[in-house]
Design an enzyme around this catalytic site. Structure first.
Site, mmCIF file in Angstrom:
data_model
loop_
_atom_site.group_PDB
_atom_site.id
_atom_site.type_symbol
_atom_site.label_atom_id
_atom_site.label_comp_id
_atom_site.label_asym_id
_atom_site.label_seq_id
_atom_site.Cartn_x
_atom_site.Cartn_y
_atom_site.Cartn_z
ATOM 1 N N GLU A 117 33.628 102.229 32.611
ATOM 2 C CA GLU A 117 32.873 103.415 33.001
ATOM 3 C C GLU A 117 33.327 103.901 34.366
ATOM 4 O O GLU A 117 33.676 103.113 35.241
ATOM 5 C CB GLU A 117 31.382 103.087 33.026
ATOM 6 N N CYS A 130 32.968 106.802 41.506
ATOM 7 C CA CYS A 130 32.795 105.352 41.491
ATOM 8 C C CYS A 130 33.751 104.801 40.431
ATOM 9 O O CYS A 130 33.607 105.068 39.239
ATOM 10 C CB CYS A 130 31.337 105.041 41.159
ATOM 11 N N CYS A 137 33.172 91.708 34.296
ATOM 12 C CA CYS A 137 33.249 91.103 35.630
ATOM 13 C C CYS A 137 33.004 89.609 35.487
ATOM 14 O O CYS A 137 32.215 89.185 34.652
ATOM 15 C CB CYS A 137 32.183 91.723 36.538
ATOM 16 N N CYS A 141 26.668 88.063 38.979
ATOM 17 C CA CYS A 141 25.541 88.281 39.894
ATOM 18 C C CYS A 141 24.304 88.523 39.021
ATOM 19 O O CYS A 141 24.370 89.277 38.043
ATOM 20 C CB CYS A 141 25.802 89.474 40.814
ATOM 21 N N CYS A 144 22.932 92.137 38.147
ATOM 22 C CA CYS A 144 23.905 93.175 37.783
ATOM 23 C C CYS A 144 24.175 93.174 36.285
ATOM 24 O O CYS A 144 24.501 92.135 35.703
ATOM 25 C CB CYS A 144 25.206 92.946 38.549
ATOM 26 N N GLY A 192 33.597 95.413 37.795
ATOM 27 C CA GLY A 192 34.630 94.479 38.221
ATOM 28 C C GLY A 192 34.636 94.186 39.706
ATOM 29 O O GLY A 192 33.937 94.824 40.485
ATOM 30 N N CYS A 366 23.969 102.004 40.309
ATOM 31 C CA CYS A 366 24.573 100.723 40.690
ATOM 32 C C CYS A 366 24.082 99.605 39.792
ATOM 33 O O CYS A 366 22.889 99.447 39.584
ATOM 34 C CB CYS A 366 24.158 100.318 42.106
#
Ligand code: SAH
Length: 394
Positions: A117, A130, A137, A141, A144, A192, A366
């Protein structure tokens, strides 16, 4: 906010092209993503001199030509020769979502079927893209969404530069007049960890920064990392871009859990790397991102500890209210808690804006990015690679 609310979807299911079979695989080499030396070398393979490569560079990266036919300063026969051997390919757009706040999110697909994306966030005086650096990834986290997506491969230089070129196509940037630009800044804050794909990210950013190409200044580019400490200095020396650190916790105990890379590179090491980041100064501060998680990391004591940790670092703090995603194990801090936290950091002399979520209705904010690429076993990846490399059986 209901993350599943209907959204303005600019292409999905509307495009008459969607039903058509895709074109047969094209084995012509893509010129997008080549740096100057590589472009010169590619031209040499067809006997074209260096100045032709320079002309092509201008057409590809400055004027945004996607077809050789449009490159009118080149002779007809040379254009035809180029078209036989090469393409100037952007990633394919599989979804184009527009948020009510103007944010756009594109789902882009690469020839092997993998998707990432890319998000465009328009603001009054600027427009930020962005950009993703990996499919999925590896960092996991806990807050996320991208981190819940398992399949990872690094994006190639072409795929990183391709995101920028795609956005410039869609936003009409190639022909925009001075002062009318909608893509003025880039943040490496998509899917990522950019410092786990440093070689390709750095090559892509050098292409984007080249004066005779897209020509975006290093001051308008920010690379965000969760803290791959050994790569930070090199990033500053070679690229000189702005640095953002996804900090999110002020003790190793908590950061070990919510940002697991902390177990490898703990807070003290990370902050040491920031203290010596090449090119940072009071005029060019390092951004510390801090996601506000209710009753997890948002107490006044933690705000005071953050101030203590940042001593000696030219820093600003970006407080990001947690953006929820389906099944997320956290809640966003209350407005009151965020305000108290921000006031403490601000009183210590650090700017501490609260980042208003953008594009939340299209899951573009985010930590909400996630493509549908699925986990493949390592053995399956190797099998497919071997298959692709093997000569076709007759
Ligand atoms: N891997 C890099 C680049 C990704 S940047 C990095 O970690 O910096 C994405 C930013 O969004 C990071 O600061 C990340 O911590 C933050 N983020 C992730 N999930 C979020 C969520 N659900 N709500 C708000 N911010 C989030």
């Amino acid at each position: 906010m209901d993350a599943h609310a209907p959204t303005a979807d600019a292409t999905a299911s509307l495009s008459p092209m969607a039903a058509l079979p895709t074109a047969p695989t094209d084995d012509r080499a893509n010129l997008v993503g080549l740096d100057r030396d590589e472009l010169i070398a590619a031209m040499a393979t067809i006997g074209a001199p260096k100045f032709r490569a320079n002309q092509l560079w201008q057409w590809i990266y400055n004027k945004g030509a996607a077809e050789f036919e449009a490159m009118t300063s080149l002779s007809k026969s040379f254009r035809a020769e180029l078209a036989e051997r090469f393409v100037v390919r952007r990633p394919e757009t599989t979804r184009d979502l527009a948020s009510i706040d103007g944010t756009r999110k594109w789902l882009l697909k690469f020839p092997d079927g993998q998707e990432v994306e890319t998000v465009h966030i328009p603001e009054e005086d600027r427009g930020t893209l962005c950009v993703s650096s990996q499919v999925g990834c590896t960092l996991t986290c806990k807050f996320c969404h991208t981190g819940t997506q398992k399949l990872v491969r690094n994006l190639t230089v072409a795929e990183i530069v391709g995101q920028v070129m795609h956005a410039r196509d869609r936003l009409g940037e190639w022909t925009a007049a001075e002062g009318e630009h909608k893509l003025t800044n880039i943040v490496m804050m998509g899917m990522g960890e950019p410092l786990y794909n440093y070689e390709n990210v750095s090559k892509a950013l050098k292409i984007v920064m080249d004066n005779e190409g897209i020509s975006l200044s290093k001051r308008r580019i920010t690379l965000s990392t969760a803290g791959v400490v050994p790569m930070i200095e090199r990033c500053g020396e070679e690229l000189g871009v702005n640095l953002a650190i996804s900090l999110h916790a002020v003790t190793d105990d908590l950061r070990d859990v919510i940002v697991p890379i902390n177990r490898k590179y703990p807070i003290a090491q990370l902050l040491d790397a920031c203290r010596t980041y090449p090119g940072s100064s009071n005029a060019r501060r390092i951004t510390f991102e801090y996601v506000m998680l209710k009753d997890v990391n948002d107490s006044p004591a933690e705000a005071r500890e953050l101030v203590r940790l940042l001593a000696g670092i030219p820093a600003k703090v970006n407080l990001i209210p947690f953006n929820a995603w389906p099944g997320a194990p956290f809640e966003v801090s209350t407005d009151a808690a965020i305000k108290v936290f921000a006031d403490i950091v601000n009183a210590a002399g650090y700017s501490s804006p609260v980042r208003r979520p953008r594009g939340a209705d299209i899951l573009a904010a985010c930590g909400q990015l996630k493509s549908d690429s699925i986990k493949l076993r390592r053995s399956e990846i190797l099998r497919r690679e071997a298959e692709a490399a093997a000569p076709a059986a007759d």
